[in-house]
Design a protein around this motif. Structure first.
Motif, PDB file in Angstrom:
ATOM      1  N   GLY A 195      -4.472  43.376  83.656  1.00 13.93           N
ATOM      2  CA  GLY A 195      -5.314  43.221  82.477  1.00 13.93           C
ATOM      3  C   GLY A 195      -5.302  41.840  81.875  1.00 13.93           C
ATOM      4  O   GLY A 195      -5.603  41.675  80.687  1.00 13.93           O
ATOM      5  N   ALA A 196      -4.963  40.837  82.665  1.00 11.06           N
ATOM      6  CA  ALA A 196      -4.892  39.462  82.167  1.00 11.06           C
ATOM      7  C   ALA A 196      -5.888  38.586  82.915  1.00 11.06           C
ATOM      8  O   ALA A 196      -6.334  38.913  84.010  1.00 11.06           O
ATOM      9  CB  ALA A 196      -3.478  38.906  82.325  1.00 11.06           C
ATOM     10  N   ALA A 197      -6.212  37.464  82.312  1.00  5.79           N
ATOM     11  CA  ALA A 197      -7.149  36.509  82.911  1.00  5.79           C
ATOM     12  C   ALA A 197      -6.436  35.205  83.230  1.00  5.79           C
ATOM     13  O   ALA A 197      -5.724  34.651  82.389  1.00  5.79           O
ATOM     14  CB  ALA A 197      -8.319  36.242  81.966  1.00  5.79           C
ATOM     15  N   VAL A 198      -6.625  34.731  84.454  1.00  8.00           N
ATOM     16  CA  VAL A 198      -6.018  33.472  84.896  1.00  8.00           C
ATOM     17  C   VAL A 198      -7.076  32.649  85.614  1.00  8.00           C
ATOM     18  O   VAL A 198      -7.870  33.189  86.395  1.00  8.00           O
ATOM     19  CB  VAL A 198      -4.824  33.714  85.846  1.00  8.00           C
ATOM     20  N   GLY A 241      -1.187  29.756  69.254  1.00  8.89           N
ATOM     21  CA  GLY A 241      -2.396  29.408  68.524  1.00  8.89           C
ATOM     22  C   GLY A 241      -3.400  28.595  69.306  1.00  8.89           C
ATOM     23  O   GLY A 241      -4.539  28.400  68.845  1.00  8.89           O
ATOM     24  N   GLN A 242      -3.015  28.103  70.474  1.00  7.67           N
ATOM     25  CA  GLN A 242      -3.946  27.333  71.294  1.00  7.67           C
ATOM     26  C   GLN A 242      -4.935  28.274  71.994  1.00  7.67           C
ATOM     27  O   GLN A 242      -4.653  29.460  72.166  1.00  7.67           O
ATOM     28  CB  GLN A 242      -3.170  26.507  72.330  1.00  7.67           C
ATOM     29  N   PRO A 243      -6.092  27.766  72.402  1.00  9.21           N
ATOM     30  CA  PRO A 243      -7.115  28.635  73.001  1.00  9.21           C
ATOM     31  C   PRO A 243      -6.693  29.262  74.323  1.00  9.21           C
ATOM     32  O   PRO A 243      -7.121  30.368  74.654  1.00  9.21           O
ATOM     33  CB  PRO A 243      -8.317  27.705  73.186  1.00  9.21           C
ATOM     34  N   VAL A 244      -5.876  28.556  75.117  1.00 12.50           N
ATOM     35  CA  VAL A 244      -5.366  29.106  76.381  1.00 12.50           C
ATOM     36  C   VAL A 244      -3.912  28.681  76.533  1.00 12.50           C
ATOM     37  O   VAL A 244      -3.478  27.686  75.945  1.00 12.50           O
ATOM     38  CB  VAL A 244      -6.169  28.612  77.611  1.00 12.50           C
ATOM     39  N   ARG A 245      -3.163  29.473  77.301  1.00 17.09           N
ATOM     40  CA  ARG A 245      -1.803  29.072  77.650  1.00 17.09           C
ATOM     41  C   ARG A 245      -1.855  28.309  78.964  1.00 17.09           C
ATOM     42  O   ARG A 245      -2.582  28.687  79.890  1.00 17.09           O
ATOM     43  CB  ARG A 245      -0.879  30.283  77.782  1.00 17.09           C
ATOM     44  N   GLY A 296      -0.674  37.252  76.376  1.00 16.85           N
ATOM     45  CA  GLY A 296      -1.728  37.764  75.515  1.00 16.85           C
ATOM     46  C   GLY A 296      -2.949  36.879  75.416  1.00 16.85           C
ATOM     47  O   GLY A 296      -3.887  37.169  74.678  1.00 16.85           O
ATOM     48  N   LEU A 297      -2.959  35.769  76.138  1.00 13.21           N
ATOM     49  CA  LEU A 297      -4.100  34.853  76.133  1.00 13.21           C
ATOM     50  C   LEU A 297      -4.519  34.570  77.572  1.00 13.21           C
ATOM     51  O   LEU A 297      -3.779  34.851  78.519  1.00 13.21           O
ATOM     52  CB  LEU A 297      -3.729  33.517  75.467  1.00 13.21           C
ATOM     53  N   LYS A 298      -5.683  33.993  77.712  1.00 14.81           N
ATOM     54  CA  LYS A 298      -6.090  33.511  79.020  1.00 14.81           C
ATOM     55  C   LYS A 298      -5.153  32.391  79.434  1.00 14.81           C
ATOM     56  O   LYS A 298      -4.765  31.549  78.621  1.00 14.81           O
ATOM     57  CB  LYS A 298      -7.529  33.002  78.973  1.00 14.81           C
ATOM     58  N   THR A 299      -4.764  32.383  80.703  1.00 14.76           N
ATOM     59  CA  THR A 299      -3.871  31.359  81.223  1.00 14.76           C
ATOM     60  C   THR A 299      -4.637  30.441  82.155  1.00 14.76           C
ATOM     61  O   THR A 299      -5.417  30.897  82.992  1.00 14.76           O
ATOM     62  CB  THR A 299      -2.693  31.992  81.987  1.00 14.76           C
ATOM     63  N   CYS A 300      -4.409  29.142  82.004  1.00  6.94           N
ATOM     64  CA  CYS A 300      -4.989  28.153  82.902  1.00  6.94           C
ATOM     65  C   CYS A 300      -3.847  27.447  83.618  1.00  6.94           C
ATOM     66  O   CYS A 300      -2.950  26.897  82.963  1.00  6.94           O
ATOM     67  CB  CYS A 300      -5.846  27.143  82.138  1.00  6.94           C
ATOM     68  N   ILE A 301      -3.864  27.493  84.937  1.00  4.40           N
ATOM     69  CA  ILE A 301      -2.822  26.851  85.741  1.00  4.40           C
ATOM     70  C   ILE A 301      -3.359  25.530  86.267  1.00  4.40           C
ATOM     71  O   ILE A 301      -4.325  25.502  87.041  1.00  4.40           O
ATOM     72  CB  ILE A 301      -2.379  27.760  86.899  1.00  4.40           C
ATOM     73  N   LEU A 302      -2.754  24.443  85.819  1.00  3.05           N
ATOM     74  CA  LEU A 302      -3.132  23.100  86.266  1.00  3.05           C
ATOM     75  C   LEU A 302      -2.338  22.789  87.529  1.00  3.05           C
ATOM     76  O   LEU A 302      -1.100  22.785  87.505  1.00  3.05           O
ATOM     77  CB  LEU A 302      -2.832  22.079  85.168  1.00  3.05           C
TER      78      LEU A 302
END
Length: 274
Positions: A178-181, A92-96, A144-150
Motif C-alpha cells: 500500500g505504499a508508493a515508491v 513534513g516534506q512532500p516525499v521521503r 506514510g509518504l511517497k518515497t523517492c529513491i535517488l
C-alpha cells in the motif's frame, strides 16, 4: 588531488584513479591502476599520505559494546549525545528520500551529503538482493509518504539493468504494502559523460544485454565535487527549504532544553546525600 578534494575526503582508490586519469597523469589500464595502488600504499606507509584520506572498502569493522572509564566519562558521553540530537529532518516534506548507489565504496561520501537532510544511504549492488528490496518497500510503507529513491550507478549494460531491476521489484513490493515508491536516476547519465568529459570504455563483448549507449563509464569516474553537487541538486529539488529550516530551528531549541535538564541532573548529583 587530495588537496583539491579535501572537502570530500575520504576517497576510494578507484575515485583517485579516475581523477588522475582525467588529469592525464595515468592511462586507463590495469597496469597503471596497480602501479598507482602500490605508490599510494608506499606513501601511506611512509606518512606522506594520511591514513584517513583513503577509504578502504574491503575492511569490515565490528565495534565492541560501549564502555566508560567512570561515571564522569559516561556523563561526558551523554553531553556529546545531546550535542548530536536531531529531529526527523524529513518530517513534513512532500516525499521521503533515500540515496542508493551501485558501488558500496561511494556510500560514505553520500552519507555525508544525506545526513544534512536526514536522508539514509544504501548500497544496491547486485541483482539478487531481494531482502534489501523488500526492506526498502517496508520503510516506504512505514513512512506514510511517497518515497523517492535517488540512485547512482554505472553507465553500462549492468548499471542500466540493475537500476530497472531494483525499481521494478521495490515498486512492486511497495505497492503490495500500500505504499508508493519512485526511482530517479541521478548519475551516471549519457549527458553527464559528455558534459564532464568522463573517461569511457567500450561495452564488454560478452555482455549482450540491451544498452542505450555505445560506451560505458563507471560512477566513480565522476569527480567527488561534481558528484556531491549532483546529489545535492537532486535532493534540494524535492525539499521545501522553509520546512527544512524549521526542523533545524526545532533541533536547536530541543538541544538547549536537553542540556538544561542535564545540567540540573549534574547539579543534583553533586549535592551531599540527606
Amino acid at each position: 588531488m587530495l588537496d583539491r578534494y579535501r572537502d570530500h575526503l575520504p576517497v576510494s582508490l578507484r575515485q583517485l584513479f579516475y581523477v588522475l586519469l582525467s588529469d592525464g597523469v595515468l592511462a586507463k589500464s590495469e597496469r597503471d591502476y596497480k602501479r598507482m595502488c602500490e605508490y599510494v600504499g608506499m606513501a601511506r606507509r611512509s606518512g606522506r599520505i594520511a591514513w584517513d584520506v583513503i577509504r578502504d572498502d574491503t575492511q569490515i569493522a565490528v565495534q565492541a559494546p560501549p564502555s566508560f572509564a567512570d561515571q564522569q566519562d559516561f556523563w561526558t558521553a551523554v553531553a556529546r549525545a545531546a550535542d548530536d540530537y536531531r529531529v526527523d529532518r524529513q518530517a513534513g516534506q512532500p516525499v521521503r528520500l533515500e540515496l542508493w548507489c551501485e558501488t558500496a565504496g561511494m556510500v560514505p561520501q553520500l552519507v555525508r551529503i544525506g545526513e544534512e537532510f536526514g536522508i539514509s544511504c544504501f548500497s544496491g549492488g547486485g541483482f539478487d538482493g531481494l531482502a534489501g528490496k523488500h526492506d526498502a518497500a517496508t520503510r516506504a510503507a512505514a513512512g506514510g509518504l511517497k518515497t523517492c529513491i535517488l540512485h547512482l550507478g554505472d553507465y553500462d549494460p549492468s548499471g542500466e539493468h540493475l537500476f530497472s531491476s531494483l525499481a521494478e521489484d521495490v515498486v512492486a513490493f511497495a505497492a503490495a504494502a500500500g505504499a508508493a515508491v519512485e526511482f530517479e536516476r541521478v548519475a551516471v547519465t549519457a549527458e553527464q559523460v559528455v558534459t564532464y568529459r568522463l573517461p569511457t570504455a567500450p561495452p564488454k563483448a560478452t555482455d549482450r544485454r540491451s544498452f542505450s549507449g555505445t560506451t560505458t563509464t563507471q560512477a566513480e569516474a565522476l569527480p567527488p565535487d561534481i558528484l556531491a553537487a549532483l546529489v545535492r541538486t537532486a535532493i534540494e529539488a524535492h525539499r521545501d527549504p522553509v520546512i527544512h529550516q524549521q526542523a533545524l530551528a526545532r533541533e536547536e531549541t530541543d538541544r538547549l532544553s536537553i542540556h538544561d535538564r542535564l545540567s540540573h541532573l549534574e547539579d543534583a548529583g553533586r549535592r551531599p546525600p540527606e
